[in-house]
Design an enzyme around this catalytic site. Sequence first.
Site, PDB file in Angstrom:
ATOM      1  N   LYS A  51     -51.684 -55.036 -10.499  1.00  0.00           N
ATOM      2  CA  LYS A  51     -52.374 -54.395 -11.567  1.00  0.00           C
ATOM      3  C   LYS A  51     -53.628 -55.225 -11.758  1.00  0.00           C
ATOM      4  O   LYS A  51     -54.914 -54.431 -12.025  1.00  0.00           O
ATOM      5  CB  LYS A  51     -51.706 -54.537 -12.816  1.00  0.00           C
ATOM      6  CG  LYS A  51     -50.336 -53.962 -13.012  1.00  0.00           C
ATOM      7  CD  LYS A  51     -50.459 -52.242 -12.825  1.00  0.00           C
ATOM      8  CE  LYS A  51     -49.252 -51.443 -13.364  1.00  0.00           C
ATOM      9  NZ  LYS A  51     -49.471 -50.054 -13.168  1.00  0.00           N
ATOM     10  N   ASN A 110     -50.260 -42.749 -12.771  1.00  0.00           N
ATOM     11  CA  ASN A 110     -49.411 -43.658 -13.629  1.00  0.00           C
ATOM     12  C   ASN A 110     -48.382 -44.337 -12.870  1.00  0.00           C
ATOM     13  O   ASN A 110     -47.744 -45.427 -13.716  1.00  0.00           O
ATOM     14  CB  ASN A 110     -49.254 -42.505 -14.787  1.00  0.00           C
ATOM     15  CG  ASN A 110     -48.120 -43.016 -15.722  1.00  0.00           C
ATOM     16  OD1 ASN A 110     -48.225 -44.049 -16.481  1.00  0.00           O
ATOM     17  ND2 ASN A 110     -46.940 -42.612 -15.355  1.00  0.00           N
ATOM     18  N   ASP A 156     -41.621 -39.059  -3.568  1.00  0.00           N
ATOM     19  CA  ASP A 156     -41.863 -40.526  -3.513  1.00  0.00           C
ATOM     20  C   ASP A 156     -43.369 -40.687  -3.503  1.00  0.00           C
ATOM     21  O   ASP A 156     -43.924 -40.253  -2.335  1.00  0.00           O
ATOM     22  CB  ASP A 156     -41.226 -41.236  -2.636  1.00  0.00           C
ATOM     23  CG  ASP A 156     -41.467 -42.611  -2.541  1.00  0.00           C
ATOM     24  OD1 ASP A 156     -42.233 -43.249  -3.039  1.00  0.00           O
ATOM     25  OD2 ASP A 156     -40.374 -43.302  -2.150  1.00  0.00           O
ATOM     26  N   TYR A 171     -46.355 -57.890  -9.548  1.00  0.00           N
ATOM     27  CA  TYR A 171     -46.587 -56.816 -10.485  1.00  0.00           C
ATOM     28  C   TYR A 171     -47.914 -57.134 -10.986  1.00  0.00           C
ATOM     29  O   TYR A 171     -48.762 -56.272 -10.942  1.00  0.00           O
ATOM     30  CB  TYR A 171     -45.497 -56.805 -11.593  1.00  0.00           C
ATOM     31  CG  TYR A 171     -45.789 -55.755 -12.568  1.00  0.00           C
ATOM     32  CD1 TYR A 171     -45.987 -54.306 -12.226  1.00  0.00           C
ATOM     33  CD2 TYR A 171     -46.293 -56.038 -13.786  1.00  0.00           C
ATOM     34  CE1 TYR A 171     -46.373 -53.271 -13.094  1.00  0.00           C
ATOM     35  CE2 TYR A 171     -46.429 -54.854 -14.889  1.00  0.00           C
ATOM     36  CZ  TYR A 171     -46.291 -53.722 -14.431  1.00  0.00           C
ATOM     37  OH  TYR A 171     -46.982 -52.823 -15.339  1.00  0.00           O
TER      38      TYR A 171
END
Length: 278
Positions: free
Chosen positions: A166, A93, A66, A162
């Site tokens: 980013k 990624n 993890d 989210y």
Amino acid sequence: MARFSGKVAIITGSSNGIGRAAAVLFAKDGAQVTITGRHAQRLEETRQQILAAGVPEQNVNSVVADVTTDAGQDEILSSTVAKFGKLNILVNNAGAAIPDSQGKTGTAQSIENYDATLNLNLRSVIALTKKAIPHLTATKGEIVNISSIASGPRSTPEFPHYSIAKAALDQYTRNTAIDLIQHGIRVNSISPGLVATGFGSAMGMPEEVSKKFYSTMASMKECVPAGVMGQPEDIAEAIAFLADRKASSYIIGHQLVVDGGSSLVMGLHCQDFSKLLH
Ligand code: NDP
């Protein structure tokens, strides 16, 4: 000589989707790769795809971990250096638009969802990068972060946490690019648009719904002007370009958009002007 011959790469989130395609591409192009993710079976599928491409078994290091945990990050790095002796390329990624436990979207999403989302998409990148810096300094290596066109400047009201993560990742890319180039480390990022991967399933969509979502989006030119859904291999090629010093040596802190044109479309382009004006 293959472009990544003699190079060692870690690709996080390589048990599926974009990371898997990148791992297969890097390994085929000569890299020794560490592949990693939480799901052992999916990770083994990646390993099998790499071996099926003719890559020797000793060029693959498979780590079930993890990436949000200290122990996971340490295992990813220490096993890479123990097996291959160095690190040249780090591809951050692993990521997901983690669904809210109550199924909420927008501002109704919980603070727990905020914590989990930023932990995966931002904190784990910062933590793993910090740990990798001594190794990448030694090799004058490369970092490629995987962001998203969701990072802005357009809004993404359904999944605010989210896109916030980013957006912050993009600024982290710019900051680290300047800070680390003095040590010879290049940092860049990719902003994918819609790509057919396990991303939809990880958001809680059933497989069939996820497939329908991707094909419907690709059929609408205001969503994907290229008219086709992005494939993991499209992003993998862009990652390889930014990780290949020979191909991209003077590119520093760049955010490479790979989205079939999605982020160029404005709402007003979605209207048929010939009908509106007559
Ligand atoms: P997938 O769901 O197919 O792959 C995500 C990968 O991240 C999996 O290998 C998964 O492994 C790994 N991952 C998730 N959480 C963890 C964790 N806690 N620890 C370790 N690994 C983890 O999605 P994509 O390939 O599409 O996503 C890759 C990147 O691309 C992400 O950063 C995503 O935000 C970004 N992106 C994707 C887009 C798309 O349309 N697909 C668009 C824009 C950006 P496992 O489940 O085994 O742990």
